[in-house]
Design a protein around this motif. Structure first.
Motif, PDB file in Angstrom:
ATOM      1  N   ASN A   1       0.581  -0.965  -0.050  1.00 49.40           N
ATOM      2  CA  ASN A   1      -0.132  -0.167  -0.603  1.00 49.40           C
ATOM      3  C   ASN A   1       1.053   1.285  -0.108  1.00 49.40           C
TER       4      ASN A   1
ATOM      5  N   LEU B   1       0.793   4.276  -3.332  1.00 48.26           N
ATOM      6  CA  LEU B   1       0.464   5.408  -2.384  1.00 48.26           C
ATOM      7  C   LEU B   1       1.987   6.760  -2.590  1.00 48.26           C
TER       8      LEU B   1
ATOM      9  N   ILE C   1       1.406   9.767  -5.656  1.00 49.07           N
ATOM     10  CA  ILE C   1       1.453  10.552  -5.047  1.00 49.07           C
ATOM     11  C   ILE C   1       2.433  11.255  -5.476  1.00 49.07           C
TER      12      ILE C   1
ATOM     13  N   ILE D   1       4.406  13.983   3.135  1.00 49.01           N
ATOM     14  CA  ILE D   1       3.157  12.542   2.722  1.00 49.01           C
ATOM     15  C   ILE D   1       3.756  11.807   2.892  1.00 49.01           C
TER      16      ILE D   1
ATOM     17  N   GLN E   1      -0.987   3.812   7.574  1.00 49.08           N
ATOM     18  CA  GLN E   1      -1.479   3.010   7.101  1.00 49.08           C
ATOM     19  C   GLN E   1      -1.339   1.891   8.597  1.00 49.08           C
TER      20      GLN E   1
ATOM     21  N   MET F   1      -6.270  17.342  -4.701  1.00 48.02           N
ATOM     22  CA  MET F   1      -5.156  16.716  -4.757  1.00 48.02           C
ATOM     23  C   MET F   1      -4.467  15.166  -3.611  1.00 48.02           C
ATOM     24  N   ILE F   2      -3.994  16.673  -2.942  1.00 46.24           N
ATOM     25  CA  ILE F   2      -2.904  16.173  -1.718  1.00 46.24           C
ATOM     26  C   ILE F   2      -4.263  15.092  -0.961  1.00 46.24           C
TER      27      ILE F   2
ATOM     28  N   ALA G   1      -5.201  11.819  -2.804  1.00 48.82           N
ATOM     29  CA  ALA G   1      -3.594  10.576  -2.486  1.00 48.82           C
ATOM     30  C   ALA G   1      -4.135  10.390  -1.319  1.00 48.82           C
ATOM     31  N   GLY G   2      -4.508  11.088  -0.460  1.00 49.99           N
ATOM     32  CA  GLY G   2      -3.592  10.770   0.910  1.00 49.99           C
ATOM     33  C   GLY G   2      -5.114  10.141   1.847  1.00 49.99           C
TER      34      GLY G   2
ATOM     35  N   CYS H   1      -7.608   7.239  -2.173  1.00 48.67           N
ATOM     36  CA  CYS H   1      -6.565   5.990  -2.749  1.00 48.67           C
ATOM     37  C   CYS H   1      -6.227   5.364  -1.841  1.00 48.67           C
ATOM     38  N   TYR H   2      -6.430   5.578   0.064  1.00 47.04           N
ATOM     39  CA  TYR H   2      -5.899   4.719   0.316  1.00 47.04           C
ATOM     40  C   TYR H   2      -7.358   3.827   1.280  1.00 47.04           C
TER      41      TYR H   2
ATOM     42  N   LYS I   1      -8.155   1.197  -0.962  1.00 43.85           N
ATOM     43  CA  LYS I   1      -7.364   0.074  -0.895  1.00 43.85           C
ATOM     44  C   LYS I   1      -7.730  -0.607   0.624  1.00 43.85           C
ATOM     45  N   SER I   2      -8.417  -0.174   0.847  1.00 45.65           N
ATOM     46  CA  SER I   2      -8.292  -0.760   2.823  1.00 45.65           C
ATOM     47  C   SER I   2      -9.403  -1.316   3.104  1.00 45.65           C
TER      48      SER I   2
ATOM     49  N   GLU J   1      -9.097  -4.101   0.756  1.00 45.45           N
ATOM     50  CA  GLU J   1      -8.407  -5.824   2.496  1.00 45.45           C
ATOM     51  C   GLU J   1      -9.867  -6.200   3.368  1.00 45.45           C
TER      52      GLU J   1
END
Lengths: 137, 463
Positions: A33, A37, A41, A77, A85, B21-22, B25-26, B29-30, B33-34, B37
Motif C-alpha cells: 500500500n 501510494l 503521489i 505526505i 497505514q 489532489m493531496i 491521494a491521502g 486511494c487509502y 485499498k483498505s 482489504e
C-alpha cells in the motif's frame, strides 16, 4: 508480485518487520500500500507541478523554490502515509513504524527527483527547474 | 497578456486543485485499498475453515462424538437397596442432620424430577431376588424419595456388582435413557461362587460390554458419607460386619450413556460434582484451538507470526528462534466441553504434553481464562492459554502438538483397598476399586489415548 517487490524493497532498508507478529500485515498490506501510494503521489505531484501549474495554468510557480516546496510536501505526505497505514490496519506502533516512515520519506525525495528529470521536458515554464540538465532545448 | 490573465484568474483555482489532489491521494486511494482489504479476508478464512476441519476430522478418532451437550435427556435413576446401603440412610430424627449421601441424593432426585434438563425419568430400586439375581423394581418418585430420607426397611441382600450393572444398563439401553446408578459398589459375590472375587475386572468388563458396543461412555463420581449402622465389608475376616457410627464410607454415582447426554447429566443435572471424578470412553478429538499472536494480553516473543494474515483461527505459524531470542507464544484452547476436573489449570499444567516434530519446544505456563480475556472478542471463546516456547527449529516445517493423555485419576488408587474389613481404621476405601476401574478401562482400550490434541503447524521463517 507487487507485495514481494515492496516488502523486499522496504525490508532491505528496514530489516524484518517488528513487532514480528505483525509481519504478514506489513508484507501483505502495509508495504505494498505504502509503496503504491508513494509512486502514485510522487508522480501526481510532479505532474501537478510541471503540467498543471506550469503548462495548463501558467502560474508563477516555476522557480526552484517552488519545486523544492513540492519536494518537501511530497516527503511530508510520504512520512504520514506509513503511519496512517500502520494505525489504519490495527498494527501496534513500534519504533520500527517511524523508521519505516523516515525511509519512505527519503525514498519519496529520490522518486520526486527522478520523476522530475523524466517529465520536466514537457513543461512550458518550468523545464529548467530545478536545473537545465539534461535538456538543452 | 494571456499568461498574466491566466496567472491571476487561475492561481487560486490551482492551489485548490493542488490541495484536492493531496487530499484525494491521502485519503481516497487509502480508503479504497483498505476496503479491498476488509472484503478480502472472508473468502480466505472460509476456504481455510473447511481445510482445518477436514484435517481435524482425519486426526480425530472416527468414533468421536460431537462434544456439544444435548439439551434434554431421559434419565433412569437406580438406587441400590441392600442391607449394606442402610447405613447411608439412617432413620430421620429432628435433631439429626442428613448424611452427605442423603443430601446429595435428595438434590439429585429433585433435579431429575423437577429440573428442565430431564425429559422423561424412571426410578428403580436395584435389589436381589433371593437367588442372587438382580431385580430392578420400578418405583415412583415419592417412594424413592421416601427411601432416601427414611431408610430401607426390608431385609435385602446385596447383588453381585457386575450383575446389577448389566441389568441396569440393559434396561436403560432398551429405553434409550442415561443410566444413573448410585451404589456403594462393594462387591458382594454369590456366596456359592467365590471365584467372582478374582475375576472382578473381567466381570465388570463383560457386564458393560453393551456400553462399548453402543458407543456409550461412563462417568464415575465418588463421594464419602458418614455411615451409621451395620457395614458389610467384602472381605469377611475377621468380622463379617462392622458397626459404624458416622465413619465415612464411599458411595459412587455412575452415569452411563452417549457422551453428549452424559455431559448434560453431569453438568446440568448433577452439578456440584465431588472432587473425585473419573471418565471412561470420553473423547474430544476436536477441541477448538488457535495460536494467539496479536492479543495484547498474550504477546508473543521472538520472530513468530501467523502464516495467514486473515485467518480468524490460526493453526499455522511462521517462526524462527534466534540466538538469545527463543520464540514463545500462546495456544488458546476451548476446553469447556471437558469434565470440570480436567479443566483445572493445575491438572492441565501437570498432564499436558507437547510433542514436536522438526524442532525443540516446551510448555510454559498454563492459565485459565479470566474476565479480562473474556472481554476480548478474539479470546472470548477460549478457556485456557498454553504458552509454548520454541528454542530450536531443525526442519523447514514441523508441528507442535499439545495433547492431554487420558490418565487414571490419582484418587482411584487412594480409594482402593485389598481389605475393607475395618473402615474405621481406613476410611474412604472401597474393596478393589482399582480392579473395577481396570475392567472399565478395558472397554475402551481401542479409543484414543489422548483426551484431545491440538496441532499447530509451523514453517521455518526464511526471509
Amino acid at each position: 508480485m507487487i507485495q514481494n517487490f515492496f516488502s523486499g524493497l522496504y525490508e532491505l532498508f528496514l530489516g524484518r518487520p517488528m513487532p514480528a507478529n505483525f509481519t504478514q500485515d506489513y508484507r501483505e498490506v502495509i508495504f505494498p500500500n505504502t509503496g503504491l501510494l508513494l509512486l502514485v503521489i510522487s508522480l501526481a505531484l510532479v505532474v501537478l507541478y510541471y503540467y498543471v501549474f506550469n503548462r495548463v495554468m501558467s502560474t508563477g510557480f516555476y522557480k526552484p523554490k517552488h519545486w523544492f516546496i513540492m519536494l518537501i510536501l511530497n516527503a511530508v505526505i510520504a512520512f504520514a502515509v506509513p503511519i496512517m497505514q500502520v494505525n489504519g490496519n490495527g498494527v501496534e506502533t513500534h519504533s520500527y513504524t517511524y523508521t519505516f516512515a523516515f525511509v519512505n520519506a527519503v525514498l519519496s525525495l529520490v522518486l520526486f527527483f527522478v520523476f522530475s528529470l523524466l517529465l520536466k521536458k514537457g513543461s512550458v515554464q518550468a523545464w529548467t527547474t530545478p536545473m537545465r540538465w539534461p535538456h538543452s532545448r | 497578456m494571456k499568461s498574466d490573465y491566466m496567472f491571476n484568474k487561475q492561481r487560486t483555482a490551482g492551489t485548490l486543485v493542488l490541495w484536492l489532489m493531496i487530499v484525494l491521494a491521502g485519503t481516497g486511494c487509502y480508503t479504497k485499498k483498505s476496503q479491498e482489504e476488509e472484503t478480502a479476508p472472508e473468502p480466505k478464512s472460509e476456504s481455510a475453515a473447511p481445510a482445518a476441519t477436514g484435517a481435524e476430522a482425519t486426526e480425530a478418532p472416527p468414533a468421536a462424538t460431537p462434544p456439544s451437550a444435548k439439551a434434554k435427556v431421559d434419565v433412569d435413576l437406580y438406587l441400590e437397596v441392600s442391607n449394606g446401603m442402610k447405613g447411608f440412610m439412617p432413620p430421620p430424627a429432628a435433631d439429626k442432620k442428613p448424611t452427605v449421601f442423603q443430601s446429595r441424593l435428595n438434590k439429585l432426585l429433585s433435579e431429575v424430577e423437577d429440573g428442565i434438563y430431564v425429559d422423561s425419568k424412571r426410578y428403580y430400586l436395584a435389589k436381589e431376588d433371593g437367588q442372587g439375581q438382580p431385580v430392578l423394581e420400578s418405583v415412583s418418585y415419592g417412594t424413592l424419595k421416601n427411601t432416601i430420607t427414611s431408610g430401607i426397611k426390608a431385609d435385602v441382600r446385596g447383588t453381585p456388582l457386575p450383575a446389577m450393572l448389566q441389568a441396569a444398563l440393559a434396561n436403560s439401553i432398551k429405553g434409550g435413557a442415561v443410566s444413573v446408578i448410585v451404589s456403594d459398589f462393594i462387591h458382594g459375590p454369590d456366596p456359592n461362587n467365590p471365584g467372582q472375587f478374582l475375576s472382578l475386572d473381567s466381570d465388570i468388563r463383560s457386564s458393560l460390554k453393551q456400553a462399548e458396543h453402543k458407543n456409550l461412555v461412563v462417568a464415575v463420581l465418588a463421594d464419602a458419607s458418614p455411615f451409621y449402622g451395620s457395614y458389610y465389608p467384602a472381605v469377611k475376616k475377621p468380622a463379617t460386619k462392622q458397626n459404624l457410627t458416622g465413619q465415612e464410607v464411599p458411595f459412587y454415582t455412575w452415569v452411563i450413556g452417549p457422551q453428549a447426554e452424559v455431559q448434560t447429566v453431569i453438568n446440568k443435572v448433577l452439578r456440584n460434582l465431588p472432587a473425585q471424578q473419573a471418565y471412561f470412553g470420553f473423547s474430544y478429538g476436536a477441541v477448538p484451538y488457535s495460536a494467539i499472536l496479536k492479543a495484547k494480553a498474550f504477546k508473543p516473543q521472538g520472530v513468530v507470526y501467523c502464516t495467514s494474515r486473515t485467518a480468524q483461527v490460526c493453526t499455522s505459524v511462521n517462526l524462527i528462534p534466534e540466538k538469545g531470542a527463543p520464540v514463545a507464544f500462546d495456544i488458546a484452547l476451548d476446553l469447556s466441553q471437558l469434565p470440570a476436573s480436567m479443566q483445572e489449570a493445575a491438572y492441565l499444567k501437570k498432564h499436558l504434553q507437547l510433542t514436536v516434530t522438526g524442532g525443540k519446544a516446551a510448555i510454559g505456563t498454563v492459565v485459565a481464562a479470566t474476565p479480562d480475556t473474556r472481554a476480548v472478542p478474539e479470546l472470548a471463546t477460549y478457556t485456557h492459554f498454553v504458552r509454548v516456547t520454541v528454542t530450536q527449529v531443525t526442519a523447514a516445517t514441523g508441528t507442535l502438538t499439545v495433547q492431554l493423555p487420558s490418565v487414571v485419576p490419582a484418587w482411584i488408587p487412594q480409594w482402593s483397598t485389598q481389605n475393607d474389613n475395618n473402615p474405621a481404621a481406613a476410611p474412604r476405601k472401597t474393596y478393589q476399586l482399582q480392579k473395577i476401574v481396570e475392567g472399565l478401562q478395558a472397554l475402551y482400550r481401542d479409543k484414543s489415548e489422548q483426551v484431545f490434541t491440538a496441532t499447530i503447524k509451523f514453517n521455518k521463517e526464511t526471509n
